[in-house]
Scaffold this motif. Structure first.
Motif, PDB file in Angstrom:
ATOM      1  N   SER A 239     -16.642  18.601  11.639  1.00 43.29           N
ATOM      2  CA  SER A 239     -16.906  19.853  12.608  1.00 43.29           C
ATOM      3  C   SER A 239     -15.972  19.593  13.786  1.00 43.29           C
ATOM      4  CB  SER A 239     -18.252  19.790  12.931  1.00 43.29           C
ATOM      5  OG  SER A 239     -18.701  18.542  13.575  1.00 43.29           O
ATOM      6  N   LEU A 240     -15.831  20.304  14.597  1.00 42.96           N
ATOM      7  CA  LEU A 240     -15.194  20.252  16.035  1.00 42.96           C
ATOM      8  C   LEU A 240     -16.005  19.598  16.828  1.00 42.96           C
ATOM      9  CD1 LEU A 240     -13.271  23.826  16.186  1.00 42.96           C
ATOM     10  CD2 LEU A 240     -12.308  21.512  15.701  1.00 42.96           C
ATOM     11  N   ASN A 241     -15.305  18.945  18.026  1.00 45.45           N
ATOM     12  CA  ASN A 241     -15.932  18.672  19.112  1.00 45.45           C
ATOM     13  C   ASN A 241     -16.654  20.055  19.608  1.00 45.45           C
ATOM     14  OD1 ASN A 241     -15.312  18.866  22.363  1.00 45.45           O
ATOM     15  ND2 ASN A 241     -15.537  16.733  21.836  1.00 45.45           N
ATOM     16  N   VAL A 242     -17.810  19.637  20.421  1.00 48.05           N
ATOM     17  CA  VAL A 242     -18.706  20.595  20.633  1.00 48.05           C
ATOM     18  C   VAL A 242     -17.671  21.554  21.998  1.00 48.05           C
ATOM     19  CG1 VAL A 242     -19.780  19.357  22.960  1.00 48.05           C
ATOM     20  CG2 VAL A 242     -20.872  21.225  22.049  1.00 48.05           C
ATOM     21  N   SER A 243     -17.023  20.784  22.725  1.00 50.33           N
ATOM     22  CA  SER A 243     -16.237  22.059  23.789  1.00 50.33           C
ATOM     23  C   SER A 243     -15.136  22.736  22.939  1.00 50.33           C
ATOM     24  CB  SER A 243     -15.439  20.929  24.787  1.00 50.33           C
ATOM     25  OG  SER A 243     -14.890  20.143  24.415  1.00 50.33           O
ATOM     26  N   ALA A 244     -14.346  21.954  21.996  1.00 53.01           N
ATOM     27  CA  ALA A 244     -13.658  22.890  20.907  1.00 53.01           C
ATOM     28  C   ALA A 244     -14.390  24.026  20.421  1.00 53.01           C
ATOM     29  CB  ALA A 244     -12.783  22.046  20.177  1.00 53.01           C
ATOM     30  N   ALA A 245     -15.406  23.581  19.772  1.00 46.94           N
ATOM     31  CA  ALA A 245     -16.287  24.706  18.869  1.00 46.94           C
ATOM     32  C   ALA A 245     -16.614  25.889  19.880  1.00 46.94           C
ATOM     33  CB  ALA A 245     -17.434  23.904  18.383  1.00 46.94           C
ATOM     34  N   ALA A 246     -17.015  25.535  21.233  1.00 50.59           N
ATOM     35  CA  ALA A 246     -17.377  26.581  22.077  1.00 50.59           C
ATOM     36  C   ALA A 246     -16.343  27.691  22.363  1.00 50.59           C
ATOM     37  CB  ALA A 246     -17.918  25.979  23.368  1.00 50.59           C
ATOM     38  N   ALA A 247     -15.095  27.136  22.597  1.00 52.29           N
ATOM     39  CA  ALA A 247     -13.849  27.648  22.841  1.00 52.29           C
ATOM     40  C   ALA A 247     -13.579  28.750  21.294  1.00 52.29           C
ATOM     41  CB  ALA A 247     -12.726  26.760  22.931  1.00 52.29           C
ATOM     42  N   VAL A 248     -13.712  28.036  20.649  1.00 56.98           N
ATOM     43  CA  VAL A 248     -13.398  29.019  19.235  1.00 56.98           C
ATOM     44  C   VAL A 248     -14.376  30.112  19.065  1.00 56.98           C
ATOM     45  CG1 VAL A 248     -13.272  28.966  16.594  1.00 56.98           C
ATOM     46  CG2 VAL A 248     -12.217  27.143  18.124  1.00 56.98           C
ATOM     47  N   LEU A 249     -15.632  29.656  19.335  1.00 58.70           N
ATOM     48  CA  LEU A 249     -16.687  30.773  18.848  1.00 58.70           C
ATOM     49  C   LEU A 249     -16.742  31.931  20.177  1.00 58.70           C
ATOM     50  CD1 LEU A 249     -19.255  28.331  17.981  1.00 58.70           C
ATOM     51  CD2 LEU A 249     -18.778  30.108  16.698  1.00 58.70           C
ATOM     52  N   ALA A 250     -16.536  31.269  21.364  1.00 58.32           N
ATOM     53  CA  ALA A 250     -16.556  32.383  22.524  1.00 58.32           C
ATOM     54  C   ALA A 250     -15.361  33.158  22.335  1.00 58.32           C
ATOM     55  CB  ALA A 250     -16.531  31.497  23.868  1.00 58.32           C
TER      56      ALA A 250
END
Length: 263
Positions: A239-250
């Protein structure tokens, strides 16, 4: 002479309790642009005088203390080697309650981020920066986790904390009830038993939950979610780092629901 009250905080300590110290050029300038009346003190290196002349002029007009200091002294004052030549003390802004935030939201699309166990300052700051960039209305953090807007968080957020309020949630169950009453759907980011982000229908009003590195979201919290979303990838990492995941999802929510996103 009346006896001193040892329980009463000293004036300087009381002032610090209502103060928020910011470091970094973008963080300080963003706070000044939005709430110059909250500036209390400014420290900067000589090399930043030209870039911060508007803040200096304000300090002169409002009789606010400022000092030109050497980088080594600024590091001590700010508590950071990454001060970027400026440190400012601002009055702490009052965070709205969830009730007030939801009541103030206009009808239509709205995005909220819910963070569980995300206490790392760099991750929290990066999430705030992405939240601001993609127009999130707020970031929810459980009060019992003690996440704070430290100078490091605010510096990494690059001004994002000025645009997106961070709300401490004391009662998770009550908060979820309020979100659903306001039309929000809870979506959990997880690589396990989840739909592809790109195949899922993302509701207009979305509360997007992300968990800490390693452990992710607790199973009890995942059970509350109407949607479970994963970000497809090569499989080289789980999975992605949580901050990277937040950016992709947002970003994907923004692309679908904010008309200006396609301009």
């Amino acid at each position: 002479m009346p006896p001193s009250d040892s329980r009463r905080p000293a004036p300087q300590a009381a002032a610090r309790a209502t103060e928020q110290r910011l470091v970094g050029l973008n963080a300080c300038r963003a706070a000044f642009a939005r709430r110059p009346q909250d500036l209390r003190k400014l420290w900067l290196t000589a090399t930043r005088q030209r870039e911060l002349r508007d803040m200096l002029a304000w300090c002169v007009r409002q009789r606010i203390g400022y000092r030109i200091v050497e980088p080594a002294e600024l590091e001590k004052l700010s508590g950071s080697a990454h001060h970027e030549g400026v440190c400012a003390a601002f009055r702490k802004p009052a965070a709205p309650s969830l009730d007030a935030l939801l009541a103030a939201l206009p009808a239509g699309p709205a995005l909220l981020l819910w963070l569980e166990g995300v206490g790392n300052p760099h991750n929290l700051g990066a999430v705030l920066r992405s939240a601001a960039h993609f127009g999130a209305a707020g970031v929810l953090v459980p009060a019992d986790e003690g996440a704070s807007l430290s100078p490091a968080v605010l510096r990494v957020a690059e001004g994002g904390a000025e645009a997106v309020p961070v709300l401490a949630i004391a009662d998770r169950a009550r908060a979820l009830t309020m979100l659903r009453a306001a039309g929000f759907v809870l979506a959990a980011s997880t690589p396990h038993r989840a739909q592809s982000l790109y195949a899922a229908a993302l509701p207009q009003r979305l509360a997007l939950a992300l968990g800490a590195e390693g452990g992710g979201l607790p199973e009890a919290f995942l059970a509350q979610a109407e949607l479970r979303l994963r970000i497809p990838g090569s499989g080289a990492v789980e999975s992605l780092n949580v901050s990277a995941a937040a950016a992709v999802l947002a970003a994907d929510w923004f692309r679908r629901h904010v008309p200006a996103a396609t301009d």
